[in-house]
Enzyme design. Structure first.
Site, short mmCIF file in Angstrom:
data_model
loop_
_atom_site.label_atom_id
_atom_site.label_comp_id
_atom_site.label_asym_id
_atom_site.label_seq_id
_atom_site.Cartn_x
_atom_site.Cartn_y
_atom_site.Cartn_z
N ASP A 21 0.92 -1.16 0.12
CA ASP A 21 -0.01 -0.06 0.00
C ASP A 21 0.81 1.23 -0.05
O ASP A 21 2.13 1.26 0.36
CB ASP A 21 -0.89 0.05 1.27
CG ASP A 21 -1.82 1.12 1.35
OD1 ASP A 21 -2.30 1.66 0.09
OD2 ASP A 21 -2.11 1.60 2.46
N ASP A 43 -2.33 -0.78 5.77
CA ASP A 43 -2.93 -0.42 7.01
C ASP A 43 -4.04 -0.16 7.33
O ASP A 43 -4.78 -0.04 8.30
CB ASP A 43 -1.88 0.83 7.50
CG ASP A 43 -2.34 2.08 6.42
OD1 ASP A 43 -2.89 1.67 5.47
OD2 ASP A 43 -1.69 3.14 6.49
N ASP A 102 -7.05 -3.27 3.03
CA ASP A 102 -6.07 -4.13 2.54
C ASP A 102 -5.90 -5.44 3.13
O ASP A 102 -5.27 -6.46 2.75
CB ASP A 102 -4.50 -3.47 3.19
CG ASP A 102 -4.30 -2.26 2.68
OD1 ASP A 102 -4.61 -2.02 1.41
OD2 ASP A 102 -3.96 -1.18 3.55
#
Length: 899
Positions: A336, A639, A643
Site C-alpha cells: 500500500d 494499514d 488491505d
C-alpha cells in the site's frame, strides 16, 4: 442476487441515484421513519452489525495439528522407543509433538480475530430522525431508510446516501487509501465510480473529519461496504507457506525411503541370511530409529523462534512462526502507498512566488527542515514574498501540531497541518495576529478567509484555498519588485500544472489590506482588490528509509509493486520518487482497467506493471491471486481495512502497527511496530538467514541419521554383527541434536545474502548438489564407523569396546562436519568466519563433556553398554573427523569451480 438485494430495502449503486430517487427507492423521506416502521424493517433486515462466523470446536482445532506426515513419523519414533523401554526419549519426542500442536493451535486462533478487529470500527450510537424528531439510538438498531445526522468527530454508523452537507469532510483512508479526507456533497456520480470517487456517500466505519450533514441509510450490517470487506476476509483462502509445502514434500519422501529400506532389511535378513525373525525385526527397528531425524521439528521450531526474537528487536512483531521464513522466500512485495511507503503526513515541498521557486526539506509534521532558493538557505526576513505567503497560510489556519510520545501529530486538517509545519520551519510566529472574522472552508467555495490585525497594526484579509478559485478573485499579483502588478494568469496556471503533474496537491494564497475599522467579513469582500501571493505544493512524502529499502529489495531480486486507492498522478509521482520506475517508462494501471481485465490478462498486467492506482479491496485481492498464479511468493503490506483481504490471502501479510487498523493487524502474520517499510527488508534478510540455517541443520542432521542407518543396513545385508545398539543410536541422535544442530540456529547471515536472487518457488529444500553432499558424508562417516568397528573386533577387542569406539567415531566426525555445515557454499577455512558464531564452540564443548561422561562414567556405561577408551582410540576418532572435514571442504571448492 447480491447480499444487498437480499435484505429487502437495501439498495446498490446508491451513489448513482439522485437524492430524491434514493429516498423513493428506500420508501422514506427526510422526516425519517416512524418507530413502528423501523421495527418492521429491523425484523426484515436484521441488526446493523457484522455477523459472527461459526468456529470449530477447541478439540478439533487442536487435534488437526497432528495431521502431518512428519508428526506421524515422530509418533512412530516415540512408539519404537517405548517398545525399546527408552522412556526418556519417548517423553522428549512426544513433548515435541505436543508443543508444536499447541503453538499451531494458538496461532490459528489469532487469524480469526481479523473479523473482530473490523467489528471494533463500527459506531456504537447514531443520531437518527424517528417520528419526526432527532434522537440518539443504538447504532445496531439502524435500518435502511433511516435518516442519520453526522457531525465532526462522529464515526459513520451505516452506509448513507448524503442528502445535505455543510463543509462535510470524511476520513476514508481505511477504505480507499487516500491520504486526505474526502470532500462530500450531494451530487450523484457515475455508476462505475469507485468508493473513493463516491462523493455523495458516507460509509460505515469512516470518521467525520469536519463539517456536518445528514443522509439516508442505504445499507446496514453485512450489506455495508465494510461488511462486504468482512465477508471477503472470511472467504479468502490462506495458502500453505513455502516452508510448510517443502517440509511436507521432504517428509513424505524421507518417510517413504525409511519404510522401503526397513522392509528391504527384513527381506534380506530373513530371506538371504535366514536370521531369526526377532533379531531382524529389532535390527529394522534400530534402523528406523537411526534414520528418523526426530530432532528436526524441534530444530525447525527453535530456529524460527530465534528468528522471531531477532525480528522483534528490529520492530517486526511476528504472529506466526513460519512467516519470517516465508518473507525470505518472497519474490514480490505488494505495498500500500499511504502510511506504508509514505508517512501519511502531508508535507509542503515547494513554494512558488514571483521571487522564485523555493524548496522545502523535511517530512511530516515535525517542524525540522530548511527552505532554500536556488540551493541557498533562506531567511524569512529577507524574502518579503515568502513572508507574505507564509503569513496567510499560518494565520488563516485552525489546525495545531504538537509532539506526543516522540511523534508529531496534527489536531485538525492534515493539509493545514502541513502549512502550520511550513510556517514553523520558516520561523514565522502567528501569535501577534488578532482575528476578527472568519469565512470557514466550504466544499462549494474551496477556500478559507480570515480578517486579522497584524503586529504592525494593519488589518488584512487573508485568503487561502484552491488555486483556480483564488485566481478568479484576483486581478493583481505581488510582483518581483514587491509591488502589486497585473495578474499573469498563464504563468500561474503553468506552475499549477507542473506541481500537479508531480502528484502534489496545490494550494494558493492571497491577501489585501482593509480599513482599520473593519470588523466583519463577507464573501463579497473577496471579490475585489485581492492580491495573489503564490502557490504551495503539498504531498504525502515517501519515507526516506523506504526508498533505500526498495533499492535493497531490487538488489535482492525482489520486485516491489505499489497498490493504492489514491489518484494515478499522485501514485505515479510517488512511484518515481520511490525508484519504482522512470518518468519515461513508468506505467500506472487504474482500478477500472483491472476491473475490466480477464483473469489471464490480469496475470500479465500484474507481472509487467509495478504501480496500480484507484484500487478497491477486490482489485488488491485479485492482484495477489494473479501473482500467485504465476508462481510468485507474495508479501502484502498495508494499514487500512481495504488491505485486510489481500493481506490474509498473501503468502505473508505485513501490517503497520502504529497507524494500521486492528482488522489489518489481525489479518497479518507480521506487524511492523514502527510502520517502517525498511523493516520488511530486514525481515527478508532474516528470513533468508533462517532458511539457510534450516538447510544447514537438515544438511547436518541427515548425514548423522544416514550414517547410522547405513551402519545398520550394511550389517544386516552382509550378515555382520550390529555395530550399534538401539539405545546407543538414540544417544547419538540426542546429543548431536541438542548440541551441534542447535548451534546452527544461531548462525548469522552469510556474506552477500541480500545480493542473491530469491530461491525459486517450489524448489526442494535440498537440491541435487546437497543430496550428493548428504550421500558423501553419510558414506564417509558410516563407512569409517563400520571399518573401525570391524578392525577393533579383528584385533580381539571386546564387543562393548568396539561399539563404544563406533559411537565415539560417529560423534567426533559429526563435530568436525559441523564446521563444514556452517557455510553452504563459502569455504569454512576462513579465519574471519571461524568465530562469528560462538554458539558453535560452546556446543562442541558441551558435546565433548557429554561424550566423556558416556565413555567414562560407570552409570552411563551400564545404561548404554559402553566402556572406557584408551588415548589411541580418541586420536583415531579425531583423525577420522579431521579427514571428513578436509574432504568436504575439497568438495565445496570443487563444486564452486564447477558452477
Amino acid at each position: 442476487m447480491s447480499a444487498r438485494e437480499d435484505s429487502g430495502l437495501s439498495i446498490e449503486h446508491a451513489h448513482a441515484l439522485a437524492t430524491d430517487a434514493a429516498l423513493q427507492a428506500l420508501k422514506t423521506d427526510e422526516k425519517g421513519l416512524s418507530t413502528a416502521e423501523a421495527a418492521e424493517r429491523l425484523a426484515a433486515s436484521g441488526p446493523n452489525r457484522l455477523p459472527t462466523a461459526a468456529k470449530e470446536g477447541l478439540l478439533k482445532r487442536f487435534f488437526k495439528h497432528f495431521h502431518d506426515i512428519l508428526i506421524y513419523i515422530l509418533i512412530a519414533a516415540a512408539g519404537i522407543t517405548a517398545l525399546l523401554g527408552h522412556w526418556i526419549d519417548t517423553g522428549v519426542i512426544l513433548g515435541v509433538v505436543v508443543i508444536n500442536a499447541i503453538i499451531g493451535f494458538i496461532q490459528e486462533g489469532k487469524a480469526e480475530e481479523a473479523l473482530e478487529g473490523i467489528r471494533k470500527m463500527l459506531s456504537v450510537h447514531a443520531q437518527a430522525r424517528r417520528d419526526g424528531e432527532w434522537t440518539q439510538i443504538e447504532a445496531d438498531g439502524l435500518v435502511p431508510g433511516d435518516i442519520v445526522r453526522l457531525r465532526s468527530g462522529n464515526r459513520v454508523p451505516a452506509d448513507l446516501r448524503l442528502l445535505e452537507t455543510t463543509n462535510l469532510r470524511i476520513e476514508e483512508s481505511a477504505l480507499t487509501g487516500e491520504s486526505v479526507p474526502s470532500d462530500k456533497n450531494t451530487a450523484a456520480v457515475d455508476r462505475a465510480a469507485g468508493v473513493g470517487d463516491r462523493f455523495g456517500m458516507a460509509y460505515s466505519g469512516t470518521l467525520v473529519a469536519a463539517g456536518q450533514g445528514f443522509g439516508v441509510v442505504t445499507a446496514t450490517g453485512p450489506n455495508t461496504e465494510i461488511g462486504r470487506i468482512n465477508r471477503m476476509i472470511a472467504e479468502v483462502e490462506t495458502l500453505q507457506t513455502p516452508l510448510t509445502r517443502e517440509m511436507a514434500r521432504f517428509s513424505k519422501i524421507l518417510s517413504g525411503v525409511i519404510v522401503a529400506l526397513a522392509l528391504l532389511m527384513l527381506a534380506i535378513g530373513i530371506g538371504l541370511h535366514e536370521l531369526p525373525l526377532g533379531d531382524v525385526f529389532l535390527a529394522a527397528i534400530g534402523f528406523a530409529v537411526a534414520a528418523i531425524p526426530e530432532g528436526l521439528p524441534a530444530i525447525l521450531t527453535i530456529t524460527l523462534a530465534l528468528g522471531v526474537q531477532r525480528m522483534a528487536g528490529r520492530n517486526a512483531i511476528t504472529r506466526k512462526l513460519t512467516a519470517v521464513e516465508t518473507l525470505g522466500a518472497v519474490t514480490v512485495i505488494c505495498s500500500d502507498k499511504t502510511g506504508t511507503l509514505t508517512k501519511n503526513e502531508m508535507t509542503a515541498r515547494h513554494v512558488i512566488t514571483r521571487a522564485g521557486h523555493y524548496d522545502v526539506s523535511g517530512t511530516g509534521y515535525r517542524p525540522e527542515g530548511e527552505i532554500t532558493l536556488d540551493g541557498e538557505l533562506v531567511k524569512l526576513a529577507e524574502h518579503a514574498h515568502l513572508h507574505a505567503l507564509i503569513e496567510v497560510v499560518a494565520v488563516a489556519n485552525d489546525t495545531h501540531i504538537a509532539e506526543e510520545d516522540g511523534q508529531w501529530k496534527v489536531t485538525g486538517e492534515p493539509t493545514e497541518g502541513a502549512l502550520r509545519t511550513l510556517a514553523d520551519k520558516a520561523g514565522f510566529d502567528a501569535g501577534g495576529h488578532e482575528r476578527f472574522a472568519t469565512i470557514p472552508f466550504e466544499s462549494a467555495n474551496k477556500f478559507m478567509a480570515t480578517l486579522n490585525s497584524t503586529p504592525q497594526g494593519l488589518r488584512r484579509i487573508m485568503l487561502k484555498g484552491a488555486p483556480d478559485r483564488l485566481l478568479d478573485r484576483c486581478a493583481e499579483e505581488l510582483g518581483p519588485d514587491g509591488t502589486p502588478q497585473a495578474l499573469d494568469r498563464p504563468f500561474w496556471e503553468s506552475a499549477i500544472d507542473r506541481l500537479s503533474a508531480d502528484g502534489l496537491r496545490v494550494l494558493a494564497a492571497a491577501a489585501r489590506q482593509v480599513d482599520d475599522g473593519k470588523e466583519h467579513l463577507d464573501v463579497e469582500d473577496l471579490d475585489e482588490g485581492m492580491i495573489f501571493l503564490g502557490l504551495i505544493g503539498i504531498i504525502d512524502p515517501p519515507r526516506p528509509e523506504a526508498v533505500a529499502a526498495i533499492k535493497t529489495c531490487h538488489g535482492a531480486g525482489i520486485r516491489v509493486k505499489m497498490i493504492t486507492g489514491d489518484h494515478a498522478g499522485t501514485a505515479r509521482a510517488i512511484g518515481i520518487e520511490m525508484g519504482l520506475g522512470t518518468a519515461g517508462s513508468l506505467r500506472v494501471v487504474s482500478g477500472e482497467e483491472l476491473e475490466n481485465a480477464s483473469d489471464e490478462a490480469l496475470q500479465q498486467i500484474a507481472q509487467d506493471c509495478d504501480i496500480f492506482a484507484r484500487t478497491s479491496p477486490e482489485h488488491k485481492l485479485r492482484l495477489v491471486k494473479a501473482l500467485q498464479a504465476r508462481g510468485e511468493v507474495v508479501a502484502m503490506t498495508g494499514d487500512g481495512v481495504n488491505d485486510a483481504p489481500a493481506l490474509k490471502r498473501a503468502d505473508v501479510g505485513v501490517a503497520m502497527g502504529i497507524k494500521g487498523t486492528e482488522a489489518t493487524k489481525e489479518a497479518a502474520e507480521i506487524v511492523l511496530a514502527d510502520d517502517n517499510f525498511s523493516s520488511i527488508a530486514h525481515a527478508v534478510e532474516e528470513g533468508r538467514t533462517i532458511y539457510d540455517n534450516l538447510r544447514k541443520a537438515i544438511l547436518f542432521i541427515l548425514p548423522t541419521n544416514g550414517a547410522q542407518g547405513l551402519v545398520m543396513l550394511t550389517a544386516v545385508v552382509f550378515g555382520l554383527t550390529l555395530p550399534l545398539t538401539a539405545v546407543q543410536i538414540l544417544w547419538v541422535n540426542m546429543v548431536v541434536a541438542i548440541t551441534l544442530a542447535m548451534a546452527l540456529a544461531f548462525e548469522p547471515a552469510e556474506p552477500g545474502i541480500m545480493q542473491r536472487p530469491p530461491r525459486k518457488p517450489g524448489a526442494p529444500i535440498l537440491g541435487y548438489v546437497f543430496l550428493w553432499r548428504l550421500a558423501i558424508v553419510s558414506v564417509l562417516i558410516g563407512g569409517a564407523t563400520i571399518a573401525m568397528f570391524e578392525v577393533e573386533l579383528a584385533l580381539g577387542m571386546p564387543l562393548d569396546l568396539a561399539r563404544t569406539m563406533a559411537v565415539n567415531t560417529l560423534v567426533v566426525a559429526q563435530a568436525f562436519y559441523l564446521f563444514n555445515a556452517r557455510f553452504l557454499t563459502t569455504s569454512s577455512l576462513r579465519l574471519d568466519l571461524m568465530f562469528t558464531n560462538p554458539a558453535v564452540w560452546l556446543a562442541v564443548g558441551v558435546l565433548l563433556l557429554l561424550q566423556l561422561g558416556f565413555v567414562y562414567l560407570p552409570f552411563m556405561n551400564s545404561a548404554f553398554a559402553a566402556t572406557p577408551l584408551e588415548l589411541r582410540h580418541w586420536l583415531i576418532s579425531l583423525a577420522i573427523g579431521f579427514a571428513v572435514f578436509l574432504i568436504m571442504e575439497t568438495e565445496k571448492c570443487w563444486l564452486a569451480k564447477k558452477t
